[in-house]
Design a protein around this motif. Sequence first.
Motif, short mmCIF file in Angstrom:
data_model
loop_
_atom_site.label_atom_id
_atom_site.label_comp_id
_atom_site.label_asym_id
_atom_site.label_seq_id
_atom_site.Cartn_x
_atom_site.Cartn_y
_atom_site.Cartn_z
N LEU A 79 90.55 48.83 22.69
CA LEU A 79 91.49 47.73 22.49
C LEU A 79 92.09 47.27 23.81
O LEU A 79 92.17 46.06 24.09
N GLY A 80 92.50 48.21 24.65
CA GLY A 80 93.10 47.85 25.93
C GLY A 80 92.13 47.14 26.85
O GLY A 80 92.47 46.14 27.50
N LEU A 81 90.89 47.64 26.92
CA LEU A 81 89.90 47.03 27.81
C LEU A 81 89.52 45.62 27.34
O LEU A 81 89.38 44.71 28.16
N CYS A 82 89.38 45.45 26.04
CA CYS A 82 89.06 44.10 25.53
C CYS A 82 90.24 43.15 25.75
O CYS A 82 90.04 41.97 26.06
N GLY A 83 91.47 43.66 25.62
CA GLY A 83 92.63 42.83 25.91
C GLY A 83 92.68 42.41 27.37
O GLY A 83 93.01 41.25 27.68
N CYS A 84 92.34 43.33 28.27
CA CYS A 84 92.29 42.98 29.69
C CYS A 84 91.22 41.91 29.96
O CYS A 84 91.45 40.98 30.73
N ALA A 85 90.06 42.05 29.33
CA ALA A 85 89.00 41.07 29.52
C ALA A 85 89.44 39.70 29.04
O ALA A 85 89.18 38.68 29.70
N LEU A 86 90.12 39.65 27.90
CA LEU A 86 90.61 38.37 27.37
C LEU A 86 91.62 37.75 28.33
O LEU A 86 91.57 36.54 28.62
N ALA A 87 92.55 38.56 28.84
CA ALA A 87 93.58 38.04 29.75
C ALA A 87 92.97 37.58 31.07
O ALA A 87 93.35 36.52 31.61
N GLN A 88 92.02 38.34 31.61
CA GLN A 88 91.36 37.94 32.85
C GLN A 88 90.63 36.61 32.68
O GLN A 88 90.66 35.75 33.56
N PRO A 98 101.84 27.29 33.69
CA PRO A 98 102.27 28.05 32.50
C PRO A 98 101.14 28.85 31.86
O PRO A 98 101.36 29.98 31.41
N SER A 99 99.94 28.31 31.83
CA SER A 99 98.83 29.05 31.23
C SER A 99 98.44 30.25 32.10
O SER A 99 98.07 31.31 31.59
N ALA A 100 98.54 30.10 33.42
CA ALA A 100 98.25 31.24 34.31
C ALA A 100 99.31 32.32 34.14
O ALA A 100 98.99 33.52 34.15
N VAL A 101 100.58 31.92 33.99
CA VAL A 101 101.65 32.88 33.78
C VAL A 101 101.44 33.63 32.46
O VAL A 101 101.59 34.86 32.39
N ALA A 102 101.07 32.89 31.42
CA ALA A 102 100.81 33.53 30.12
C ALA A 102 99.68 34.54 30.23
O ALA A 102 99.74 35.64 29.67
N GLY A 103 98.64 34.18 30.98
CA GLY A 103 97.52 35.11 31.18
C GLY A 103 97.95 36.35 31.94
O GLY A 103 97.52 37.47 31.62
N ALA A 104 98.83 36.19 32.93
CA ALA A 104 99.30 37.33 33.72
C ALA A 104 100.14 38.28 32.88
O ALA A 104 100.01 39.51 32.98
N VAL A 105 101.02 37.73 32.03
CA VAL A 105 101.84 38.58 31.16
C VAL A 105 100.96 39.29 30.14
O VAL A 105 101.14 40.49 29.87
N LEU A 106 99.99 38.56 29.56
CA LEU A 106 99.06 39.18 28.61
C LEU A 106 98.28 40.31 29.28
O LEU A 106 98.07 41.38 28.69
N LEU A 107 97.89 40.09 30.53
CA LEU A 107 97.18 41.14 31.27
C LEU A 107 98.06 42.37 31.43
O LEU A 107 97.60 43.51 31.27
N GLY A 108 99.33 42.16 31.76
CA GLY A 108 100.24 43.29 31.90
C GLY A 108 100.40 44.06 30.60
O GLY A 108 100.44 45.29 30.60
N LEU A 109 100.47 43.34 29.48
CA LEU A 109 100.65 44.00 28.18
C LEU A 109 99.44 44.81 27.75
O LEU A 109 99.56 45.76 26.98
N ALA A 110 98.26 44.44 28.25
CA ALA A 110 97.04 45.17 27.91
C ALA A 110 96.63 46.16 28.98
O ALA A 110 95.86 47.09 28.72
N PHE A 111 97.17 46.00 30.18
CA PHE A 111 96.67 46.70 31.37
C PHE A 111 96.77 48.21 31.28
O PHE A 111 95.89 48.94 31.73
N GLU A 112 97.86 48.72 30.69
CA GLU A 112 98.10 50.16 30.69
C GLU A 112 97.76 50.84 29.37
O GLU A 112 97.97 52.05 29.22
N LEU A 113 97.25 50.09 28.38
CA LEU A 113 96.87 50.73 27.13
C LEU A 113 95.80 51.79 27.34
O LEU A 113 95.73 52.79 26.62
N TYR A 114 94.97 51.59 28.35
CA TYR A 114 93.85 52.50 28.63
C TYR A 114 94.31 53.87 29.10
O TYR A 114 93.70 54.89 28.75
N GLU A 115 95.37 53.91 29.89
CA GLU A 115 95.71 55.13 30.62
C GLU A 115 96.11 56.32 29.73
O GLU A 115 95.53 57.40 29.85
#
Length: 405
Positions: A79-88, A98-115
């Motif tokens: 789930l975390g890796l697919c979320g990162c791919a979507l955000a990237q 605004p769309s780049a900012v939304a992508g950056a926040v989405l990336l942050g929300l998915a970024f650490e699910l993996y760890e």
Amino acid sequence: MPRPEALPRTVRLLLLARVVNRLGAFSLPFLTALIRTDHGASLTTAGLVTAAFGLATIPSRLAGGRLADRIGRRSTIVLGLCGCALAQTAIAASRSLPSAVAGAVLLGLAFELYEPPSQALVSEAVPPQHRVRAFSLFSAAIAAGAMGAGLLAALLGRWDLRLLFLADAATCLACALLIRLALPRDRPASRPAETAPPIRPLRDPRLVSVLATGTAYALINQQTVMSLPLALAREGRPAADAGLLFTAAAATTVLAQPLTRLPAIERLSTPAALALAHLLLAAGLTGYALAHSLPALIAATAVMSLGDLLVIGRAYALVADLAPPGAAGRYLAVFGTSWGIAATLAPVLGTQLLAHAGTTALWSTSAALCLLLAAAHLRVTPRSPNELPAPGRRLPSPRPTAHDG
């Protein structure tokens, strides 16, 4: 030195997946540049966007720990890796700020699910006496992937920064596929008994002390990484020399793995090993303050990398050892928030110290903080439960558990 036992298949697969994922993890340092060049944002605005990403990684890490213990390790990682791919992909396709900012926040929300789930899998797959080695190898896998990532970034970044984010998304999906196909299916989580008290990691004073010192270490680590190019430029050296130093750090982390298995190192208690690690970090940072040549900077970087190697292996193994059965994901998640806090504060503190006091003060202050941390570890860091004296020897006074209070 005896040949180390082979790691379980699960750990070896996670190490391979980590290298694959890290090969593409070169886009994040270019997020600020993309926002500035493609969307015309000011440096202040770009910095705030990066800070927003850092803040978003904190709930991401906590969610990763809870999901790992609820829906399973493999499912959370995918789930975390697919979320990162979507955000990237969203960042690469953005046509407005605004769309780049939304992508950056989405990336942050998915970024650490993996760890947390990946770290929990490691802690569960190996016996306690091998956890330090396993977590040290995890840091080596990240370093090995980082060396290849720098080369890919240099190639793709010449054409278009957006290609970096698309390549990162592709490696995230490749890693997710590898995890999905290779790791065993998640087993349904067992429901806790009605009378069992809930597990609240932050009520465990042992974890809180490790979190406090871990956050201080992460802040020094992130501040050093983010300030190094600026410090080099301020001293009249090419900022690109930072790339050589980062490569030297990664190479040291990979090549120095056998040192962690030396009997003299393995016999050290966790507080003593962490104190030694911070003494090495202090020595390396002092070298930065005094160095006047690239070879001297590389030597200082190698010394610091030895300290980092000791910290990562021991700290994560300690947290896994402190966790009650079934709570490794949540304990590791709480401990991992130290990196989100550091990623948010480091750019501000490092740049302000550099701007108002200069490079020598920056590195000297960081070295002094490492010396304080070395002393703190000897006083406040708990020993791992697996390091307690054997039966028949005098035991230390009991320590409270996660359920006390």
